[in-house]
Design a protein around this motif. Structure first.
Motif, PDB file in Angstrom:
ATOM      1  N   GLU A  96      20.421  -0.695  -6.799  1.00 40.39           N
ATOM      2  CA  GLU A  96      18.900  -0.660  -6.903  1.00 40.39           C
ATOM      3  C   GLU A  96      18.264  -0.078  -5.566  1.00 40.39           C
ATOM      4  N   VAL A  97      17.687   0.885  -5.553  1.00 38.65           N
ATOM      5  CA  VAL A  97      17.005   1.426  -4.414  1.00 38.65           C
ATOM      6  C   VAL A  97      15.520   1.472  -4.391  1.00 38.65           C
ATOM      7  N   ILE A  98      14.876   1.374  -3.355  1.00 39.59           N
ATOM      8  CA  ILE A  98      13.508   1.615  -3.162  1.00 39.59           C
ATOM      9  C   ILE A  98      12.991   2.544  -2.335  1.00 39.59           C
ATOM     10  N   ILE A  99      12.511   3.780  -2.696  1.00 43.17           N
ATOM     11  CA  ILE A  99      12.212   4.954  -1.955  1.00 43.17           C
ATOM     12  C   ILE A  99      10.709   5.296  -1.870  1.00 43.17           C
ATOM     13  N   PRO A 100      10.263   5.609  -0.643  1.00 41.14           N
ATOM     14  CA  PRO A 100       9.069   5.769  -0.241  1.00 41.14           C
ATOM     15  C   PRO A 100       8.694   7.295  -0.812  1.00 41.14           C
ATOM     16  N   ILE A 101       7.570   7.435  -1.453  1.00 40.39           N
ATOM     17  CA  ILE A 101       7.255   8.936  -1.894  1.00 40.39           C
ATOM     18  C   ILE A 101       6.829   9.794  -0.973  1.00 40.39           C
ATOM     19  N   HIS A 102       7.289  10.795  -0.585  1.00 43.94           N
ATOM     20  CA  HIS A 102       7.111  11.837   0.463  1.00 43.94           C
ATOM     21  C   HIS A 102       5.936  12.513  -0.338  1.00 43.94           C
ATOM     22  N   PRO A 103       5.033  13.103   0.767  1.00 46.29           N
ATOM     23  CA  PRO A 103       3.927  13.955   0.444  1.00 46.29           C
ATOM     24  C   PRO A 103       3.978  15.111  -0.454  1.00 46.29           C
ATOM     25  N   VAL A 104       5.275  15.748  -0.236  1.00 47.19           N
ATOM     26  CA  VAL A 104       5.558  16.801  -1.221  1.00 47.19           C
ATOM     27  C   VAL A 104       5.778  16.083  -2.443  1.00 47.19           C
ATOM     28  N   ILE A 105       6.458  15.240  -2.847  1.00 43.77           N
ATOM     29  CA  ILE A 105       6.460  14.587  -4.110  1.00 43.77           C
ATOM     30  C   ILE A 105       5.039  14.264  -4.850  1.00 43.77           C
ATOM     31  N   GLN A 106       4.364  13.695  -3.843  1.00 44.56           N
ATOM     32  CA  GLN A 106       2.861  13.065  -4.211  1.00 44.56           C
ATOM     33  C   GLN A 106       2.170  14.517  -4.940  1.00 44.56           C
ATOM     34  N   SER A 107       2.456  15.548  -4.151  1.00 51.78           N
ATOM     35  CA  SER A 107       1.671  16.841  -4.691  1.00 51.78           C
ATOM     36  C   SER A 107       2.092  17.272  -5.872  1.00 51.78           C
ATOM     37  N   ILE A 108       3.616  17.004  -6.079  1.00 62.14           N
ATOM     38  CA  ILE A 108       4.049  17.600  -7.567  1.00 62.14           C
ATOM     39  C   ILE A 108       3.441  16.743  -8.603  1.00 62.14           C
ATOM     40  N   PHE A 109       3.671  15.617  -8.361  1.00 69.65           N
ATOM     41  CA  PHE A 109       2.719  14.387  -9.372  1.00 69.65           C
ATOM     42  C   PHE A 109       1.126  14.886  -9.668  1.00 69.65           C
ATOM     43  N   ASP A 110       0.628  14.943  -8.246  1.00 68.08           N
ATOM     44  CA  ASP A 110      -0.659  15.270  -8.453  1.00 68.08           C
ATOM     45  C   ASP A 110      -1.325  16.530  -9.452  1.00 68.08           C
ATOM     46  N   LYS A 111      -0.566  17.632  -9.167  1.00 64.23           N
ATOM     47  CA  LYS A 111      -0.877  18.782 -10.002  1.00 64.23           C
ATOM     48  C   LYS A 111      -0.701  18.766 -11.304  1.00 64.23           C
ATOM     49  N   GLY A 114       0.841  -1.401  -0.040  1.00 62.54           N
ATOM     50  CA  GLY A 114       0.132   0.131   0.008  1.00 62.54           C
ATOM     51  C   GLY A 114       0.698   1.295  -0.118  1.00 62.54           C
ATOM     52  N   VAL A 115       2.093   1.156   0.024  1.00 60.90           N
ATOM     53  CA  VAL A 115       3.048   2.285   0.044  1.00 60.90           C
ATOM     54  C   VAL A 115       3.691   2.555  -1.570  1.00 60.90           C
ATOM     55  N   SER A 116       3.272   3.725  -1.839  1.00 61.98           N
ATOM     56  CA  SER A 116       3.887   4.039  -3.410  1.00 61.98           C
ATOM     57  C   SER A 116       5.477   4.462  -3.110  1.00 61.98           C
ATOM     58  N   CYS A 117       6.194   3.752  -3.887  1.00 68.17           N
ATOM     59  CA  CYS A 117       7.729   4.008  -3.874  1.00 68.17           C
ATOM     60  C   CYS A 117       8.278   3.950  -5.338  1.00 68.17           C
ATOM     61  N   PHE A 118       9.504   4.826  -5.404  1.00 68.88           N
ATOM     62  CA  PHE A 118      10.244   4.892  -6.624  1.00 68.88           C
ATOM     63  C   PHE A 118      11.076   3.600  -6.199  1.00 68.88           C
ATOM     64  N   LYS A 119      11.201   2.942  -7.407  1.00 65.62           N
ATOM     65  CA  LYS A 119      12.319   1.915  -7.742  1.00 65.62           C
ATOM     66  C   LYS A 119      13.023   2.070  -8.805  1.00 65.62           C
ATOM     67  N   LEU A 120      14.443   2.270  -8.560  1.00 67.82           N
ATOM     68  CA  LEU A 120      15.317   2.916  -9.701  1.00 67.82           C
ATOM     69  C   LEU A 120      16.556   2.185  -9.468  1.00 67.82           C
ATOM     70  N   THR A 121      17.682   2.148 -10.559  1.00 67.07           N
ATOM     71  CA  THR A 121      18.743   1.703 -10.209  1.00 67.07           C
ATOM     72  C   THR A 121      19.591   2.862 -10.356  1.00 67.07           C
TER      73      THR A 121
END
Length: 407
Positions: free
Chosen positions: A290-305, A276-283
């Motif tokens: 390879e890293v998996i990074i939880p998406i911060h609320p500030v980043i989520q708002s950047i995508f939402d807009k 249930g947690v949205s994360c970036f997964k990238l190399t």
């Protein structure tokens, strides 16, 4: 126009004799130079300066005359070029002719910083120990890596105090070098520039600035605290304007801890959901981890807009120029005493984002190894050197540890 005349070495001989050219030069320092061509005086037209039309020389007349015409044109052009450059001397004109007739190899004119340092290193191999010239090569390699990463366009003019601050920050941030190691690179760079001054290649002295110095202790680089990041996020710009994208890209870096080389990967195509947690997964580009990074609320708002997509990338050099103006608009203007009281906004760069993430996460109690796994730092020593935590802030961090709590 040059005064050029062809002469025969021996006018009275019945045999072939050498054809030379004579160029009149200032102060009667005339140049006489053999063309390597020969003709018998009876077959030479002294008035028109060419081989006569006679059956005896019919087979070679056209060839010799054509060569003489080409030589004449070359000398006339070389004379003018040297005259315009205020370098018209007998020696310089002779050198031009030596090159034309392949008597010497033309020396490549050194014009750029990279050309000069390449030659400097090659020449140093004859006079210094191998380990020494190898350090020169390593410094040049790092400068080229920095140039490519930051799109800095290195030349003699760009080696100044602004370059110094950016290069030191790059070596500390991207290359994770210690102050002593960074100091060695700066020492070599200053040697490159001093040598170029002494050799008359450039008279630019940006490396002589009093703060363009060899590091012997930790340098001071800024980070933005959470309040300052919040002020950045509050700024209003037209959606997807350059400023809007630069600000959002920077915030994404500041809330993921990724190097600018990986900002392009912080997009909707690299998002996965775990429990249930949205994360970036990238190399990561530099470490290949390879890293998996939880998406911060500030980043989520950047995508939402933007309807669920990331902001389009902006050229990194443009990002650094825009960031300073954006930070100034956000009133991030405290004077930085460690940097000659320069306003903080003037020191913000793409590297500040990753440093801000690491420092803020550490201050908030996130485990050091967890931060390192996300940021890509290889050792805890380099990480602790990298983050910007004062003694008072460090005390606040550990104050809540159970060790300091009474039973």
């Amino acid at each position: 126009m040059a005064s050029i005349k062809y002469l025969l070495r021996n006018k009275s001989t019945t045999n072939e004799t050498s054809i030379s050219l004579k160029v009149l030069l200032p102060e009667k320092k005339d140049l006489v130079y053999s063309t390597g061509l020969k003709v018998a005086p009876r077959n030479w037209d002294f008035k028109n300066q060419k081989v006569r039309s006679k059956v005896e020389v019919e087979a070679v007349k056209a060839i010799i005359n054509h060569k003489l015409t080409k030589i004449y044109s070359f000398v006339d052009e070389a004379y003018l070029k040297l005259q315009v450059a205020n370098k018209l001397t007998k020696e310089n004109l002779k050198y031009e002719l030596d090159v034309y007739f392949n008597k010497v190899t033309e020396e490549k004119k050194i014009e750029t910083f990279y050309e000069y340092v390449d030659v400097l290193i090659e020449n140093s191999k004859k006079r210094v120990a191998k380990v020494t010239w190898q350090t020169y090569s390593r410094t040049l390699e790092l400068i080229k890596d920095f140039d490519k990463s930051e799109n800095y366009k290195i030349d003699f003019k760009s080696i100044n105090i602004d370059f110094y601050f950016s290069f030191v920050e790059y070596l500390e941030d991207v290359e994770e070098m210690s102050p002593n190691t960074i100091g060695k690179q700066i020492k070599n760079l200053k040697m490159f520039m001093n040598s170029a001054n002494e050799d008359g290649i450039t008279d630019l002295m940006g490396h002589k600035h009093k703060h363009f110095k060899v590091l012997k202790e930790d340098s001071f680089q800024i980070y933005l605290n959470e309040d300052e990041l919040l002020e950045l996020s509050k700024l209003e710009y037209e959606l997807d304007s350059v400023e809007d994208r630069v600000r959002d890209l920077f915030l994404m870096g500041a809330y993921t801890g990724q190097r600018v080389s990986d900002w392009r990967k912080l997009n909707e195509n690299n998002i996965s959901v775990y429990d249930g947690v949205s994360c970036f997964k990238l190399t990561q580009t530099k470490t290949n981890n390879e890293v998996i990074i939880p998406i911060h609320p500030v980043i989520q708002s950047i995508f939402d807009k933007r309807g669920g997509v990331a902001p389009k990338f902006v050229n990194e050099q443009d990002v650094n120029l825009k960031l300073k103006k954006i930070a100034e608009k956000a009133k991030i203007k405290d004077k930085v005493s460690e940097k000659e009281n320069i306003p903080k906004y003037d020191l913000v760069s793409t590297h500040t984002a990753r440093r801000s993430f690491c420092t803020n996460a550490y201050k908030n109690g996130m485990d050091t190894l967890a931060i390192m796994q996300l940021s890509g730092h290889k050792t805890e020593k380099s990480f602790l050197t990298y983050i910007k935590i004062g003694k008072e802030e460090f005390a606040k961090r550990i104050a809540n540890h159970k060790f300091f709590k009474s039973e």
